[in-house]
Write a protein that holds these residues in place. Structure first.
Motif, PDB file in Angstrom:
ATOM      1  N   GLN A 195      -8.318 -32.842 -53.471  1.00 20.33           N
ATOM      2  CA  GLN A 195      -7.080 -32.206 -53.037  1.00 20.33           C
ATOM      3  C   GLN A 195      -5.921 -32.867 -53.796  1.00 20.33           C
ATOM      4  O   GLN A 195      -5.642 -34.046 -53.602  1.00 20.33           O
ATOM      5  N   SER A 196      -5.275 -32.093 -54.666  1.00 23.82           N
ATOM      6  CA  SER A 196      -4.215 -32.633 -55.521  1.00 23.82           C
ATOM      7  C   SER A 196      -2.834 -32.185 -55.059  1.00 23.82           C
ATOM      8  O   SER A 196      -2.702 -31.260 -54.239  1.00 23.82           O
ATOM      9  N   SER A 197      -1.806 -32.864 -55.602  1.00 23.53           N
ATOM     10  CA  SER A 197      -0.402 -32.510 -55.366  1.00 23.53           C
ATOM     11  C   SER A 197      -0.082 -32.434 -53.875  1.00 23.53           C
ATOM     12  O   SER A 197       0.542 -31.482 -53.390  1.00 23.53           O
ATOM     13  N   GLN A 198      -0.530 -33.421 -53.132  1.00 26.88           N
ATOM     14  CA  GLN A 198      -0.299 -33.468 -51.703  1.00 26.88           C
ATOM     15  C   GLN A 198       1.095 -34.035 -51.379  1.00 26.88           C
ATOM     16  O   GLN A 198       1.586 -34.953 -52.039  1.00 26.88           O
ATOM     17  N   THR A 199       1.732 -33.476 -50.388  1.00 21.34           N
ATOM     18  CA  THR A 199       3.022 -33.986 -49.924  1.00 21.34           C
ATOM     19  C   THR A 199       2.807 -35.177 -48.984  1.00 21.34           C
ATOM     20  O   THR A 199       1.693 -35.419 -48.507  1.00 21.34           O
ATOM     21  N   ASP A 200       3.879 -35.917 -48.732  1.00 23.22           N
ATOM     22  CA  ASP A 200       3.785 -37.042 -47.803  1.00 23.22           C
ATOM     23  C   ASP A 200       3.420 -36.547 -46.408  1.00 23.22           C
ATOM     24  O   ASP A 200       3.818 -35.452 -45.981  1.00 23.22           O
ATOM     25  N   GLY A 201       2.674 -37.360 -45.695  1.00 18.04           N
ATOM     26  CA  GLY A 201       2.336 -37.037 -44.317  1.00 18.04           C
ATOM     27  C   GLY A 201       0.871 -37.273 -44.040  1.00 18.04           C
ATOM     28  O   GLY A 201       0.082 -37.604 -44.937  1.00 18.04           O
ATOM     29  N   THR A 202       0.503 -37.123 -42.788  1.00 17.72           N
ATOM     30  CA  THR A 202      -0.890 -37.310 -42.376  1.00 17.72           C
ATOM     31  C   THR A 202      -1.675 -36.028 -42.634  1.00 17.72           C
ATOM     32  O   THR A 202      -1.257 -34.934 -42.222  1.00 17.72           O
ATOM     33  N   LYS A 203      -2.793 -36.179 -43.291  1.00 15.88           N
ATOM     34  CA  LYS A 203      -3.649 -35.040 -43.618  1.00 15.88           C
ATOM     35  C   LYS A 203      -4.904 -35.093 -42.737  1.00 15.88           C
ATOM     36  O   LYS A 203      -5.591 -36.116 -42.687  1.00 15.88           O
ATOM     37  N   THR A 204      -5.164 -33.995 -42.051  1.00 17.56           N
ATOM     38  CA  THR A 204      -6.352 -33.891 -41.217  1.00 17.56           C
ATOM     39  C   THR A 204      -7.286 -32.862 -41.834  1.00 17.56           C
ATOM     40  O   THR A 204      -6.857 -31.744 -42.172  1.00 17.56           O
TER      41      THR A 204
END
Length: 208
Positions: A195-204
């Motif tokens: 998973q690329s180009s993810q924004t800040d934050g918690t990923k579930t």
């Protein structure tokens, strides 16, 4: 007395003339005899090659120049041959039976038809191979490296999810990232996706 030899298959109609020296002629009533030296023709309609997790129909079309008397099927593979099981004739040239998947161990099988006509001519040459039985859901799904540890923090804007699992017949893996399903790359009993180009934050996420 006369013998008719080397007759071809089909229905033969005959009658006999008898005449005497005075020229009187007698004629018998006609009679019929069917010559059938050929085995029934068989086409397997189902199953086809593939994997099955629930009961399915064994269906065949059987034709013959005389009466088809019995049609049976069996399963077989390199380690076992099942017993011949009778099929029923619901209509026309169709013959059916229901195969119960719990009656065999999981794995690949060949299904063979045995069709016999009223003259005793049989055909056991028609079969369909690579019919797989798989009743068990994938299990032991395990996250492995380089998957981030659960609850971990990272500075990278991408992460890779890698899982292993136990399954006889793997087909595909999907990563649900909270909004969409993402197809993972399947190799044997492993699935991987980045998973690329993810924004800040918690990923579930989870995998299925």
């Amino acid at each position: 007395l006369v013998t008719q030899s080397s007759q071809t298959d089909g229905t033969k109609t005959y009658f006999v003339y008898v005449n005497d020296s005075a020229g009187n002629l007698g004629t018998s009533s006609p009679r019929h005899v069917t010559i059938d030296t050929g085995a029934p023709s068989v086409t397997i309609n189902s199953p086809s090659a593939g994997w099955y997790g629930s009961n399915f129909l064994v269906n065949a079309t059987v034709t013959d120049s005389s009466l088809v008397s019995t049609v049976q099927y069996r399963y077989e593979n390199s380690t076992t041959n099942g017993s011949w099981s009778s099929m029923t004739n619901p209509s026309g040239n169709l013959w059916n039976a229901t195969f119960v998947v719990t009656s065999v161990s999981e794995g690949n099988y060949t299904f063979r038809i045995n069709a016999t006509d009223s003259q005793g001519n049989g055909n056991t040459t028609v079969n369909v191979s690579n019919v797989g039985i798989d009743r068990t859901s994938p299990s032991a799904i395990t996250y492995v490296s380089p998957t981030p540890s659960n609850g971990s923090n990272q500075s990278s804007t991408s992460y890779t999810v890698n899982v292993t699992f136990t399954e006889l017949n793997p087909y595909n893996c999907l990563l649900h990232n909270g909004t969409t399903n993402v197809t993972m790359t399947l190799s044997g009993s492993t699935c991987l996706v980045t998973q690329s180009s993810q924004t800040d934050g918690t990923k579930t996420y989870f995998v299925y």
